[in-house]
Design a protein around this motif. Structure first.
Motif, short mmCIF file in Angstrom:
data_model
loop_
_atom_site.label_atom_id
_atom_site.label_comp_id
_atom_site.label_asym_id
_atom_site.label_seq_id
_atom_site.Cartn_x
_atom_site.Cartn_y
_atom_site.Cartn_z
N THR A 404 10.62 -6.46 8.50
CA THR A 404 10.42 -5.65 7.47
C THR A 404 11.67 -5.38 6.58
O THR A 404 11.48 -5.13 5.30
CB THR A 404 9.56 -4.42 7.89
N THR A 408 11.99 -6.40 2.79
CA THR A 408 12.34 -5.52 1.38
C THR A 408 13.51 -5.75 0.91
O THR A 408 13.71 -5.53 -0.38
CB THR A 408 12.37 -4.04 2.00
N GLU A 429 -2.01 -7.06 -3.09
CA GLU A 429 -1.80 -7.23 -1.56
C GLU A 429 -2.04 -5.79 -1.01
O GLU A 429 -2.06 -4.70 -1.98
CB GLU A 429 -0.27 -7.53 -1.14
N HIS A 431 -1.18 -2.73 2.28
CA HIS A 431 0.26 -2.26 2.67
C HIS A 431 1.32 -3.19 3.32
O HIS A 431 2.29 -3.25 3.28
CB HIS A 431 0.05 -0.87 3.61
N HIS A 432 0.50 -3.97 4.00
CA HIS A 432 1.02 -4.99 4.86
C HIS A 432 0.80 -6.49 4.69
O HIS A 432 -0.41 -6.82 4.15
CB HIS A 432 0.95 -4.90 6.35
N LYS A 435 3.01 -9.09 9.56
CA LYS A 435 3.60 -8.06 10.27
C LYS A 435 4.65 -7.21 9.59
O LYS A 435 5.36 -6.32 10.09
CB LYS A 435 4.23 -8.77 11.44
N VAL A 436 4.83 -7.60 8.22
CA VAL A 436 5.82 -7.01 7.55
C VAL A 436 5.19 -5.81 6.46
O VAL A 436 4.07 -6.14 5.95
CB VAL A 436 6.85 -8.13 6.84
N SER A 437 5.98 -5.13 5.77
CA SER A 437 5.19 -3.93 5.18
C SER A 437 5.93 -3.78 3.91
O SER A 437 7.16 -4.21 3.70
CB SER A 437 5.42 -2.63 5.80
N LEU A 438 5.17 -3.71 2.70
CA LEU A 438 5.75 -3.67 1.27
C LEU A 438 6.56 -2.59 1.19
O LEU A 438 6.35 -1.80 1.85
CB LEU A 438 4.69 -3.67 0.37
N VAL A 440 7.73 0.78 -0.32
CA VAL A 440 6.64 2.14 -0.49
C VAL A 440 6.59 2.09 -2.07
O VAL A 440 5.63 2.16 -2.71
CB VAL A 440 7.45 3.14 0.32
N TYR A 443 4.74 -0.61 -3.93
CA TYR A 443 3.39 -0.55 -3.63
C TYR A 443 2.75 0.42 -4.31
O TYR A 443 1.73 0.31 -5.07
CB TYR A 443 3.20 -0.29 -2.02
#
Length: 564
Positions: A404, A408, A429, A431-432, A435-438, A440, A443
């Protein structure tokens, strides 16, 4: 104490000290403190803002070279990660350990570790238990045998970067000649060939400064810079990059911070007793930079105006008017200062346009068509994540997903390269992505985008698109004799079947065991059309929930103010 009283060693003495063995020249804590003081005063540093500006200029040059290239089609697994492929005119070396580098690094950087993971653990433990001086002596004893190799590796990295940059420039020149454009002069085309190296570690401290000093003294023709603040400064920059503001916010007000507000946020950040995370610190700094002093000034202005009215009744009108004008002028100056501080701290980003639509609509293909055929700006969040965003999103991606933190970082460099005066198209998309998160901030900007486009594609066409994206050629041929794709190997088929089975079983909790078994039988029987239709029934329901959610994209039935 005697070591600390000794004179500061010269550069030649430092080099001799570093190059000698422990037996020949034993190191002490005082000597190392003197050495590090001289080293840090000798190296050249570059600020994070300067580095980001250089990176953006390099990307703009790359965009200019690509303008004349013929357009090529891109698969759904295509990547928009320019910073992984574009040769850098200034190579970046990361002096941190391999473990730190794997967790996250500046896109395009090369790992040149001073310590291995185990050596870093030893030095760090000694630093915590016995102090800085003994840890420095231990670290130098570990690094001494590696110094020659580190210098040789750094020189080869710069040489290889120059070779790649020249090859890239020549290729671009040939493309421009074929397109009938004027060719740049030799001086301009050779600007990518230089002897500059950028080094950094975690905070731009002992590791990067020591390595930069060593390389600079051993290779006088090579100009070495150290990134001030190191990788930590880069991470802080990417946190504040997206400049998210809630609706109706302005530069001058934050009610929880005004005097007498007493909000929960002011209580949490005002006490200073509770340890705040990096994200909380950035939010607190943001509120402070945008709100400090303005509320009090307005309150004083209101009081002054009330006093003015009372004094006018008493015959002191002119003096009160002068005072009110002065207060108003002070307020305008304070507002202008807040705006200037905001503009200095945050760059204005482009306007986001969301490309939405149910599964199988070809959103990623549309993104690349917008880029390749119309020259629009895009960010392919799925391409950067090596994942298509669904339970089956990892199928067909040979490379593992990044961390993650690295994800980023990659997005931040892509966002920094955009033209703020032109819109950027981004796929809708959650939040995810796998397995990786955008990030904040990004988003939140996506969820408040003023334009959301929905691709309205018939279901039968979406089924065909899913088969093209996820099915192997052999599986397509079961129901489509016109497919001329090459037959994959047994290993490919086995891996594909295993991944698809794993993805289906992961849906059991949501679709139920009966429906899951039905999908497995369709997969095993090679009925790809029926399988795709069954999968769409499930994902269409998820998509309807997503757009109806308050954090979703919009009311795609035309009732939302942001739907187009």
């Amino acid at each position: 104490d005697e070591d600390l009283k000794a004179p500061v060693p010269t550069s030649a003495e430092i080099i001799r000290l570093l190059a000698s063995d422990d037996d020949d020249e034993p190191l002490t804590g005082g000597t190392m403190e003197k050495v590090m003081k001289h080293i840090k005063a000798s190296v050249c540093c570059i600020d994070i803002k300067e580095f980001i500006l250089i990176a953006k200029q390099e990307h703009q040059q790359q965009q200019q070279h690509q303008k004349r290239k013929p357009h090529t089609s891109t698969s759904h697994n295509g990547s928009n990660a320019h910073y992984h492929t574009v040769p850098r005119s200034i190579p970046i070396c990361d002096a941190r350990s391999p473990g730190e580098f794997a967790l996250g690094h500046i896109p395009g950087a090369t790992n040149l570790p001073i310590f291995t993971n185990e050596e870093r653990s030893i030095v760090g433990t000694m630093y915590n238990k016995t102090g800085r001086s003994t840890a420095m002596v231990k670290g130098m004893s570990i690094v001494r045998p590696k110094l020659g190799t580190l210098v040789t590796t750094a020189v080869s990295i710069v040489a290889n970067a120059n070779i790649r940059a020249r090859a890239h420039t020549q290729s671009s020149t040939i493309n421009e000649q074929n397109a009938g454009d004027e060719v740049e002069s030799d001086e301009t085309s050779n600007s990518n060939s230089n002897n500059v190296l950028l080094l950094h570690c975690w905070r731009g401290g002992m590791r990067s400064c020591s390595l930069a000093f060593l390389i600079q003294t051993q290779c006088p023709d090579l100009k070495v810079y150290v990134l001030t603040g190191g990788y930590k400064a880069f991470r802080k920059w990417q946190y504040s990059l997206y400049c998210y503001l809630p609706p109706n916010a302005n530069y001058s007000e934050h009610h929880s911070e005004l005097k007498g507000g007493g909000g929960a946020s002011a209580h949490h950040h005002g006490t200073g007793k509770k340890r705040m995370s990096q994200k909380q610190k950035l939010k607190a700094a943001l509120r402070k930079s945008t709100a400090k002093g303005i509320g009090a000034t307005r309150r004083e202005s209101d009081i002054a105006q009330a006093d003015a009215r009372n004094r006018e009744r008493c015959g002191v009108g002119q003096a009160v008017k002068d005072n009110a004008a002065r207060v108003e002028k002070d307020m305008e100056a304070a507002e202008a200062q807040r705006k200037a501080e905001w503009a200095d701290a945050f760059d204005r980003g482009p306007r986001i346009v969301i490309v939405g639509g149910p599964t199988g609509s070809g959103k990623t293909k549309v993104l690349y068509a917008l880029r390749d055929m119309m020259g629009e700006q895009i960010i392919d969040l799925e391409g950067l994540a090596n994942h298509c965003g669904s339970a089956f999103g990892f199928v067909g991606h040979n490379e593992p997903q990044p961390t993650t933190q690295q994800y980023t970082n990659d997005i931040a460099m892509e966002w920094n390269s955009l033209d703020p005066d032109r819109p950027v198209f981004i796929e809708d998309e959650g939040h995810h992505v796998g397995k990786v998160s955008l990030p904040v901030g990004l988003y939140r900007k996506m969820r408040t985008a003023s334009i959301v486009l929905k691709l309205d594609v018939p279901k039968e066409i979406r089924i065909i698109a899913l088969r093209e994206d996820y099915a192997l050629p052999e599986k397509k041929n079961v129901e489509d004799d016109s497919c001329n794709d090459s037959i994959p190997t047994d290993k490919d088929i086995s891996e594909w079947f295993s991944n698809m089975t794993k993805a289906i079983k992961s849906l059991e909790r949501r679709v139920g065991q009966k429906r899951m078994n039905t999908m497995l039988k369709m997969l095993q029987g090679g009925h790809s059309t029926d399988f795709a239709r069954e999968a769409l029934e499930y994902y269409d329901g998820l998509y309807d929930k997503h757009i109806a959610n308050e954090d979703g994209s919009a009311d795609m039935k035309g009732n939302g103010s942001r739907a187009a």
